[in-house]
Design a protein around this motif. Structure first.
Motif, mmCIF file in Angstrom:
data_model
loop_
_atom_site.group_PDB
_atom_site.id
_atom_site.type_symbol
_atom_site.label_atom_id
_atom_site.label_comp_id
_atom_site.label_asym_id
_atom_site.label_seq_id
_atom_site.Cartn_x
_atom_site.Cartn_y
_atom_site.Cartn_z
ATOM 1 N N LEU A 273 4.691 -7.052 62.514
ATOM 2 C CA LEU A 273 4.183 -5.806 63.082
ATOM 3 C C LEU A 273 4.735 -4.639 62.273
ATOM 4 O O LEU A 273 5.949 -4.461 62.195
ATOM 5 C CB LEU A 273 4.606 -5.657 64.551
ATOM 6 C CG LEU A 273 4.270 -4.319 65.216
ATOM 7 C CD1 LEU A 273 2.757 -4.120 65.295
ATOM 8 C CD2 LEU A 273 4.889 -4.239 66.606
ATOM 9 N N ASP A 274 3.846 -3.861 61.688
ATOM 10 C CA ASP A 274 4.267 -2.668 60.961
ATOM 11 C C ASP A 274 4.688 -1.621 61.989
ATOM 12 O O ASP A 274 3.847 -1.043 62.677
ATOM 13 C CB ASP A 274 3.114 -2.160 60.104
ATOM 14 C CG ASP A 274 3.492 -0.926 59.287
ATOM 15 O OD1 ASP A 274 4.655 -0.491 59.380
ATOM 16 O OD2 ASP A 274 2.625 -0.403 58.580
ATOM 17 N N LEU A 277 3.056 1.776 62.674
ATOM 18 C CA LEU A 277 1.872 1.948 63.529
ATOM 19 C C LEU A 277 2.229 2.600 64.856
ATOM 20 O O LEU A 277 1.423 3.339 65.424
ATOM 21 C CB LEU A 277 1.209 0.587 63.788
ATOM 22 C CG LEU A 277 0.503 -0.072 62.600
ATOM 23 C CD1 LEU A 277 0.082 -1.483 62.968
ATOM 24 C CD2 LEU A 277 -0.710 0.743 62.171
ATOM 25 N N ARG A 279 4.188 4.919 65.383
ATOM 26 C CA ARG A 279 4.318 6.367 65.249
ATOM 27 C C ARG A 279 2.958 7.065 65.224
ATOM 28 O O ARG A 279 2.898 8.292 65.235
ATOM 29 C CB ARG A 279 5.112 6.706 63.986
ATOM 30 C CG ARG A 279 6.578 6.287 64.055
ATOM 31 C CD ARG A 279 7.394 6.918 62.940
ATOM 32 N NE ARG A 279 7.041 6.377 61.637
ATOM 33 C CZ ARG A 279 7.636 5.309 61.089
ATOM 34 N NH1 ARG A 279 8.612 4.687 61.746
ATOM 35 N NH2 ARG A 279 7.279 4.870 59.902
ATOM 36 N N ARG A 280 1.899 6.270 65.180
ATOM 37 C CA ARG A 280 0.558 6.841 65.241
ATOM 38 C C ARG A 280 0.148 6.954 66.702
ATOM 39 O O ARG A 280 0.045 5.943 67.408
ATOM 40 C CB ARG A 280 -0.426 5.960 64.480
ATOM 41 C CG ARG A 280 -0.146 5.887 62.991
ATOM 42 C CD ARG A 280 -0.986 4.839 62.295
ATOM 43 N NE ARG A 280 -2.415 5.045 62.518
ATOM 44 C CZ ARG A 280 -3.355 4.242 62.008
ATOM 45 N NH1 ARG A 280 -2.989 3.203 61.263
ATOM 46 N NH2 ARG A 280 -4.616 4.478 62.239
ATOM 47 N N PHE A 283 -2.654 4.563 68.043
ATOM 48 C CA PHE A 283 -2.284 3.158 68.195
ATOM 49 C C PHE A 283 -1.382 2.960 69.403
ATOM 50 O O PHE A 283 -1.592 2.046 70.217
ATOM 51 C CB PHE A 283 -1.573 2.669 66.929
ATOM 52 C CG PHE A 283 -1.177 1.220 66.970
ATOM 53 C CD1 PHE A 283 -2.077 0.228 66.644
ATOM 54 C CD2 PHE A 283 0.106 0.837 67.351
ATOM 55 C CE1 PHE A 283 -1.723 -1.104 66.686
ATOM 56 C CE2 PHE A 283 0.473 -0.491 67.394
ATOM 57 C CZ PHE A 283 -0.445 -1.471 67.063
#
Length: 391
Positions: A273-274, A277, A279-280, A283
């Protein structure tokens, strides 16, 4: 993304067959989340199972599915989405056979866990296969149908389970998967093209020889441990109390495993899991919305199935029919309105859908009382179904 044709037929015609293959498999794996609801009393009698065992029959499937979903997605990108989808269908079918033949509750729980592993492989490849198969307007139609059947599946499960339990045997709720998975696998091999993700492009000879090295195994192990310990802790807490030693150990273990997972994901080159993501806002909000949708819409169906049979005295079929308003409204919204919903800004249908699910749950609370019959379920289930299909 790379794509390679599967067969000549997959290139030249039958454009909706990939949708049939993916939707059928998705329907099966989601139906099996709830199909055991109306069969629980018969399973308990047939296997002399305790209430704890019944909980594990329900929960171990969802636990295995959720815990392995991310690693299944990575494996699909690497080895091929169609290939992993067919492998998932095969494992799901074999585990369903083991469930149908289980002589005791322990083996049933174990087989349900394996069934969840197959379901994770199927679920992780659903949307990538649809994305690879359709473009433009066709994609909107495909996702509308897929979303409608997804929302309806959880509510259709109790109906199908009731019919099979009453007119055949509770074991039939698992054995019915065998011919349907065979059909889904045949359509997939005949009509669906293979596709891969970026993980399928290794840069070194050593990785080409050992492609599994691209998968974040430490992240997969720590995430699975976190999900398992959390689920066990929540179940034990409901039975033994939230200050009981075993409950606290499980919940603390889940927290530690989550911490390990976060540390691993920050250090590995190809994380499961990045974390960027998260922090977006889009998402993060979508993940929160998905969690709220699942938590509000479906968990009480288990207790509805037990209530209408053990308290109201309904048959398994009648118990299943009692929750059809949710299935019908969800399917209608997804199938008939999916094309239009795809054109909207996503925050609108997701927000409206969540509000409708909440309104449906509120209606259930307001209308159910000591002397209520099954008809008191209808308004709340219908409104929740509208919200599920929309979201």
């Amino acid at each position: 993304m790379q794509s390679t044709p599967g067969t000549a037929a997959g290139r030249t015609g039958g454009k909706w067959w990939p949708l049939v293959a993916v939707t059928l498999g998705n329907f099966l794996l989601l139906v099996d989340v709830t199909i055991v609801n109306t069969a629980l009393p018969r399973i308990a009698d047939g296997l002399h199972a305790s209430f704890t065992s019944l909980q594990w029959v329900m929960d171990i499937y969802a636990l295995a599915l959720a815990a392995l979903l991310m690693v299944a997605g990575s494996a699909a990108d690497l080895f091929g989405r169609r290939r992993l989808y067919v492998a998932g269908l095969t494992l799901f079918a074999l585990a369903s056979l083991a469930c149908g033949l289980a002589p005791d509750a322990g083996l049933l729980v174990a087989a349900r866990a394996v069934q969840g592993v197959g379901a994770a492989a199927m679920f992780a490849t659903n949307t990538p296969l649809l994305m690879a198969s359709y473009q433009g307007r066709d994609r909107g139609v495909a996702f509308g149908v897929w979303g409608g059947t997804s929302g309806a599946a959880a509510a259709i499960g109790p109906v199908l389970g009731g019919v099979l339990t009453e007119y055949a045997d509770w074991r039939a709720i698992f054995l019915v998967n065998l011919p349907l998975t065979a059909v889904a696998a045949w359509i997939t091999l005949r009509w669906v093209r293979e596709s891969h993700g970026d993980l399928a492009r290794p840069r070194t000879n050593s990785v080409r020889r050992h492609p599994a090295a691209l998968i974040d195994w430490p992240g997969a192990a720590s995430f699975t441990a976190c999900a398992g310990a959390l689920t066990y802790g929540l179940m034990r807490g409901g039975e033994q109390g939230w200050t009981e030693r075993g409950t606290l150990v499980s919940l603390v273990g889940a927290a530690l495993a989550l911490l390990v997972f976060l540390v691993v994901e920050r250090r590995v080159r190809r994380p499961l899991l990045d974390l960027g993501l998260l922090r977006r806002p889009s998402f993060a909000v979508l993940m929160a919305a998905a969690l709220l949708l699942q938590a509000a819409a479906f968990p009480y169906l288990t207790f509805v199935g037990l209530w209408v049979q053990n308290v109201l005295g309904l048959s398994p079929v009648q118990a299943g029919l009692a929750v059809t308003p949710m299935a019908l409204t969800s399917l209608l919204v997804g199938a008939l309105g999916g094309r239009h919903l795809q054109r909207m800004a996503p925050q609108l249908p997701v927000s409206v859908g969540l509000l409708l699910v909440g309104a449906g749950a509120l209606l259930q609370y307001a209308l159910l009382g000591d002397g209520s019959g099954w008809a008191a379920l209808v308004p709340g289930l219908a409104v929740s179904g509208l919200g599920i299909g929309t979201a």
